[in-house]
Design a protein around this motif. Structure first.
Motif, PDB file in Angstrom:
ATOM      1  N   ASN A   1       0.824  -1.209   0.000  1.00 40.71           N
ATOM      2  CA  ASN A   1       0.000   0.000   0.000  1.00 40.71           C
ATOM      3  C   ASN A   1       0.858   1.260   0.000  1.00 40.71           C
ATOM      4  OD1 ASN A   1      -2.886  -0.476  -0.130  1.00 40.71           O
ATOM      5  ND2 ASN A   1      -2.668  -1.610   1.777  1.00 40.71           N
ATOM      6  N   MET A   2       2.008   1.192   0.654  1.00 45.19           N
ATOM      7  CA  MET A   2       2.924   2.328   0.608  1.00 45.19           C
ATOM      8  C   MET A   2       3.376   2.585  -0.833  1.00 45.19           C
ATOM      9  SD  MET A   2       6.762   2.735   2.164  1.00 45.19           S
ATOM     10  CE  MET A   2       7.374   1.599   0.896  1.00 45.19           C
ATOM     11  N   HIS A   3       3.751   1.522  -1.539  1.00 48.14           N
ATOM     12  CA  HIS A   3       4.206   1.684  -2.917  1.00 48.14           C
ATOM     13  C   HIS A   3       3.076   2.163  -3.819  1.00 48.14           C
ATOM     14  CE1 HIS A   3       8.095   0.117  -1.963  1.00 48.14           C
ATOM     15  NE2 HIS A   3       7.627  -1.065  -1.603  1.00 48.14           N
ATOM     16  N   LEU A   4       1.866   1.672  -3.604  1.00 53.84           N
ATOM     17  CA  LEU A   4       0.735   2.107  -4.421  1.00 53.84           C
ATOM     18  C   LEU A   4       0.438   3.578  -4.191  1.00 53.84           C
ATOM     19  CD1 LEU A   4      -1.630  -0.985  -4.039  1.00 53.84           C
ATOM     20  CD2 LEU A   4      -0.221  -0.381  -6.016  1.00 53.84           C
ATOM     21  N   ALA A   5       0.542   4.024  -2.942  1.00 54.19           N
ATOM     22  CA  ALA A   5       0.332   5.444  -2.647  1.00 54.19           C
ATOM     23  C   ALA A   5       1.412   6.283  -3.318  1.00 54.19           C
ATOM     24  CB  ALA A   5       0.320   5.675  -1.140  1.00 54.19           C
ATOM     25  N   ALA A   6       2.661   5.800  -3.274  1.00 50.27           N
ATOM     26  CA  ALA A   6       3.751   6.536  -3.915  1.00 50.27           C
ATOM     27  C   ALA A   6       3.541   6.605  -5.428  1.00 50.27           C
ATOM     28  CB  ALA A   6       5.088   5.873  -3.583  1.00 50.27           C
ATOM     29  N   LEU A   7       3.085   5.504  -6.032  1.00 45.40           N
ATOM     30  CA  LEU A   7       2.808   5.505  -7.473  1.00 45.40           C
ATOM     31  C   LEU A   7       1.690   6.477  -7.819  1.00 45.40           C
ATOM     32  CD1 LEU A   7       2.938   1.715  -8.448  1.00 45.40           C
ATOM     33  CD2 LEU A   7       4.756   3.417  -8.576  1.00 45.40           C
ATOM     34  N   SER A   8       0.815   6.724  -6.846  1.00 40.93           N
ATOM     35  CA  SER A   8      -0.293   7.653  -7.062  1.00 40.93           C
ATOM     36  C   SER A   8       0.154   9.100  -6.931  1.00 40.93           C
ATOM     37  CB  SER A   8      -1.421   7.365  -6.062  1.00 40.93           C
ATOM     38  OG  SER A   8      -1.897   6.044  -6.222  1.00 40.93           O
ATOM     39  N   GLY A   9       1.354   9.313  -6.404  1.00 40.97           N
ATOM     40  CA  GLY A   9       1.901  10.662  -6.310  1.00 40.97           C
ATOM     41  C   GLY A   9       1.282  11.520  -5.225  1.00 40.97           C
ATOM     42  N   ILE A  10       0.716  10.896  -4.186  1.00 44.93           N
ATOM     43  CA  ILE A  10       0.065  11.659  -3.122  1.00 44.93           C
ATOM     44  C   ILE A  10       1.012  11.813  -1.929  1.00 44.93           C
ATOM     45  CG2 ILE A  10      -2.222  10.843  -3.816  1.00 44.93           C
ATOM     46  CD1 ILE A  10      -2.099   8.946  -1.338  1.00 44.93           C
ATOM     47  N   PRO A  11       0.766  12.778  -1.038  1.00 43.72           N
ATOM     48  CA  PRO A  11       1.556  12.865   0.186  1.00 43.72           C
ATOM     49  C   PRO A  11       1.407  11.582   1.001  1.00 43.72           C
ATOM     50  CG  PRO A  11       0.285  14.881  -0.140  1.00 43.72           C
ATOM     51  CD  PRO A  11      -0.226  13.878  -1.139  1.00 43.72           C
ATOM     52  N   LEU A  12       2.500  11.159   1.628  1.00 47.38           N
ATOM     53  CA  LEU A  12       2.412   9.963   2.463  1.00 47.38           C
ATOM     54  C   LEU A  12       3.398  10.050   3.614  1.00 47.38           C
ATOM     55  CD1 LEU A  12       5.017   7.820   1.980  1.00 47.38           C
ATOM     56  CD2 LEU A  12       3.873   7.488  -0.190  1.00 47.38           C
ATOM     57  N   LEU A  13       3.133   9.252   4.636  1.00 40.30           N
ATOM     58  CA  LEU A  13       4.026   9.077   5.771  1.00 40.30           C
ATOM     59  C   LEU A  13       4.124   7.589   6.036  1.00 40.30           C
ATOM     60  CD1 LEU A  13       5.730  10.113   8.133  1.00 40.30           C
ATOM     61  CD2 LEU A  13       3.628  10.331   9.467  1.00 40.30           C
ATOM     62  N   SER A  14       5.332   7.050   5.990  1.00 43.43           N
ATOM     63  CA  SER A  14       5.500   5.617   6.202  1.00 43.43           C
ATOM     64  C   SER A  14       6.301   5.361   7.470  1.00 43.43           C
ATOM     65  CB  SER A  14       6.182   4.955   4.996  1.00 43.43           C
ATOM     66  OG  SER A  14       7.448   5.534   4.737  1.00 43.43           O
ATOM     67  N   ILE A  15       5.850   4.361   8.240  1.00 44.38           N
ATOM     68  CA  ILE A  15       6.470   3.979   9.504  1.00 44.38           C
ATOM     69  C   ILE A  15       7.328   2.747   9.262  1.00 44.38           C
ATOM     70  CG2 ILE A  15       6.025   3.266  11.890  1.00 44.38           C
ATOM     71  CD1 ILE A  15       3.259   4.610  11.648  1.00 44.38           C
ATOM     72  N   TRP A  16       8.591   2.805   9.684  1.00 51.77           N
ATOM     73  CA  TRP A  16       9.530   1.718   9.441  1.00 51.77           C
ATOM     74  C   TRP A  16      10.038   1.144  10.756  1.00 51.77           C
ATOM     75  CZ3 TRP A  16      11.381   0.149   4.497  1.00 51.77           C
ATOM     76  CH2 TRP A  16      10.771   0.824   3.429  1.00 51.77           C
ATOM     77  N   GLY A  17      10.115  -0.193  10.805  1.00 56.48           N
ATOM     78  CA  GLY A  17      10.591  -0.888  11.993  1.00 56.48           C
ATOM     79  C   GLY A  17      11.832  -1.707  11.717  1.00 56.48           C
ATOM     80  N   GLY A  18      11.632  -3.020  11.499  1.00 58.90           N
ATOM     81  CA  GLY A  18      12.755  -3.927  11.300  1.00 58.90           C
ATOM     82  C   GLY A  18      13.386  -3.876   9.934  1.00 58.90           C
ATOM     83  N   THR A  19      12.744  -3.204   8.981  1.00 61.23           N
ATOM     84  CA  THR A  19      13.319  -3.001   7.653  1.00 61.23           C
ATOM     85  C   THR A  19      13.780  -1.547   7.536  1.00 61.23           C
ATOM     86  OG1 THR A  19      11.102  -2.561   6.766  1.00 61.23           O
ATOM     87  CG2 THR A  19      11.954  -4.821   6.573  1.00 61.23           C
ATOM     88  N   ASP A  20      14.408  -1.205   6.434  1.00 66.29           N
ATOM     89  CA  ASP A  20      14.971   0.138   6.298  1.00 66.29           C
ATOM     90  C   ASP A  20      14.818   0.620   4.859  1.00 66.29           C
ATOM     91  OD1 ASP A  20      17.118   2.247   5.876  1.00 66.29           O
ATOM     92  OD2 ASP A  20      17.393   1.846   8.007  1.00 66.29           O
ATOM     93  N   PRO A  21      14.352   1.850   4.663  1.00 65.71           N
ATOM     94  CA  PRO A  21      14.165   2.347   3.288  1.00 65.71           C
ATOM     95  C   PRO A  21      15.457   2.413   2.484  1.00 65.71           C
ATOM     96  CG  PRO A  21      13.864   4.110   4.911  1.00 65.71           C
ATOM     97  CD  PRO A  21      13.906   2.830   5.667  1.00 65.71           C
ATOM     98  N   ASP A  22      16.607   2.538   3.174  1.00 63.83           N
ATOM     99  CA  ASP A  22      17.878   2.644   2.454  1.00 63.83           C
ATOM    100  C   ASP A  22      18.324   1.324   1.820  1.00 63.83           C
ATOM    101  OD1 ASP A  22      18.163   5.322   2.910  1.00 63.83           O
ATOM    102  OD2 ASP A  22      19.476   5.109   4.655  1.00 63.83           O
ATOM    103  N   VAL A  23      17.622   0.220   2.123  1.00 65.22           N
ATOM    104  CA  VAL A  23      17.954  -1.055   1.487  1.00 65.22           C
ATOM    105  C   VAL A  23      17.470  -1.070   0.040  1.00 65.22           C
ATOM    106  CG1 VAL A  23      17.589  -3.571   1.617  1.00 65.22           C
ATOM    107  CG2 VAL A  23      17.983  -2.262   3.694  1.00 65.22           C
TER     108      VAL A  23
END
Length: 349
Positions: A269-291
Motif C-alpha cells: 500500500n505504501m508503494h501504491l500510494a507513492a505511485l499515485s503521487g500523493i503525500p504519504l508518511l511511512s512507519i519503518w521498523g525492522g526493515t529500512d528504506p535505504d535497502v
C-alpha cells in the motif's frame, strides 16, 4: 516493433515498482511493445498502459514445478518472438524460464538484485549501511543493459479513468467542500517486524482529530484486518470508513488519488500510494528504506523511524521477519502516537 518480455511474479510491492519503469520505457521508445508475465492478481496494475500487455501466470496451481515452467515457456514462446527477455525476479522459477529462452536463441538480461550488499546491510554485526539503489533504479538499469536507456516520467503512474468512475460512490463525501482532510490508514504488512502496534491507532485518530477535521479510510484485506478495522469504525463511527474488502485493487488506487495523505507501513500500500503521487508518511521498523524499498520519490520527511544510532540492530532483515532479536520490537514500540500524529499534521498542513 521490438518486443520485450518481462518476468516478475511476486511480491505485490515488487511488481508494483515495475509500473513506473514500464511506463517510462514505453514513453521513451514508441517502437517497443512490452509483455509482463506475472501473477493474475497483479496484472491489473498494468491495464490501460499503451503498448503493454500482461500474461497472467498462475504459478501456484497451473504452472508449478519443472513441468509447469516448461508449459509456461511453451505458451510464452508462441507469443513471441521476443527481442529480449528481462528477468526482473531472479528466482528459481524465472531461472528455468530464462534458461529455456537462451537455449532457443533469445537474448536474456537479468536485473541485479543486490543480494550481497543487502545481506551486509542487514546482518547482525558489522553492518554496511551505505544506501543501496532503489529497486526501481535496479529495474531501470536492467533496461539499460538491454539497450533501452531512458529517463523516468513523472507520477502518477497508473491510468485509472474507468476505475475512478466505477468507484465514484466513494467520492461522494465532497471532502473539499467542507474542508475535511482525507487520510488513508494502511497498518498491515506481511511480517510482524513491519507492523506498528495496532493499539496505537485509536490514540493516533484521537490526537489528529483534535487538531483538524479529518476522515480516515482504512485500507487492507483479509478477515483479521477487516475485523480490526470494524473495531476502529465502532470506536470512531464518524471518523472511519472501512475500504478493506469493499473495492477492487484499481478502485482502491483510484481512491488513494483523492487522499490528502496516506499513513502506512513498509508495504505494498505504501508503494501504491507513492505511485499515485500523493503525500504519504511511512512507519519503518525492522526493515529500512535505504535497502532499496523506500517510497520512490519521497524524502526523509515522509519516513518515520528510530535512528540506527539508537538501535544498531536495525534493520534486521530486507523483507521483514516474525521474531525480534531483542525480543521487544523496540524499532516499532518506541515510535509513539504523538510523534506520528505531529509529523502527519505537519505534512497535512
Amino acid at each position: 516493433m521490438k518486443k520485450i518480455l518481462i518476468l516478475r511474479f511476486s511480491a505485490m510491492g515488487d511488481v508494483a515498482l515495475l509500473v513506473p519503469v514500464v511506463k517510462s520505457v514505453t514513453a521513451a521508445y514508441p517502437d517497443i511493445e512490452v509483455t509482463v508475465v506475472t501473477r493474475p492478481k497483479f496484472c491489473t496494475l498494468f491495464f490501460d498502459m499503451e503498448r503493454v500487455q500482461t500474461f497472467p501466470a498462475d504459478v501456484d496451481y497451473t504452472y508449478t514445478g519443472v513441468l509447469g515452467a516448461r508449459d509456461l515457456f511453451g505458451k510464452l514462446l508462441r507469443k513471441g518472438p521476443f527481442d529480449v527477455v528481462i528477468d526482473m525476479h531472479d528466482h528459481i522459477r524465472t531461472m528455468m524460464l530464462r534458461t529455456m529462452f537462451r537455449i532457443f536463441g533469445t537474448r536474456v538480461v537479468v536485473f541485479d538484485k543486490g543480494r550481497p550488499e543487502k545481506k551486509a546491510f542487514t546482518r547482525k554485526e558489522n553492518k554496511v549501511t551505505t544506501p543501496l539503489p532503489h529497486t526501481i533504479d535496479r529495474y531501470r538499469q536492467a533496461f539499460e543493459k538491454a539497450g533501452f536507456p531512458f529517463a523516468m516520467v513523472a507520477p502518477p503512474y497508473v491510468a485509472l479513468s474507468e476505475s475512478i468512475q466505477s468507484a465514484s460512490g466513494w467520492f461522494a463525501y465532497k471532502k473539499h467542500a467542507d474542508g475535511v482532510k482525507w487520510v488513508g490508514l494502511a497498518p498491515f504488512a506481511m511480517h510482524k517486524s513491519k507492523i506498528w502496534p495496532l493499539e496505537n491507532y485509536p490514540l493516533l485518530i484521537e490526537e489528529v482529530s483534535k487538531q483538524t477535521d479529518v476522515k480516515f479510510f482504512l485500507f487492507g484485506g483479509g478477515e483479521k484486518e477487516v475485523k480490526y478495522f470494524e473495531s476502529l469504525k465502532k470506536q470512531f463511527p464518524d471518523k472511519c470508513e472501512v475500504i478493506a474488502g469493499q473495492l477492487k485493487l484499481r478502485q482502491e488506487i483510484a481512491l488513494m488519488r483523492h487522499l490528502d495523505l496516506m499513513l502506512c507501513v513498509d508495504s505494498s500500500n505504501m508503494h501504491l500510494a507513492a505511485l499515485s503521487g500523493i503525500p504519504l508518511l511511512s512507519i519503518w521498523g525492522g526493515t529500512d528504506p535505504d535497502v532499496g524499498f523506500g517510497p520512490y520519490g519521497y524524502g526523509a520527511q515522509n519516513i518515520i523511524q528510530i535512528p540506527r544510532e539508537e538501535l544498531p540492530c536495525r534493520p534486521c532483515s530486507v523483507y521483514g521477519v516474525e521474531k525480534c532479536l531483542r525480543g521487544d520490537f523496540a524499532c516499532l514500540t518506541r515510535i509513539t502516537p504523538t510523534a506520528v500524529s505531529e509529523r502527519l499534521l505537519t505534512l497535512l498542513r
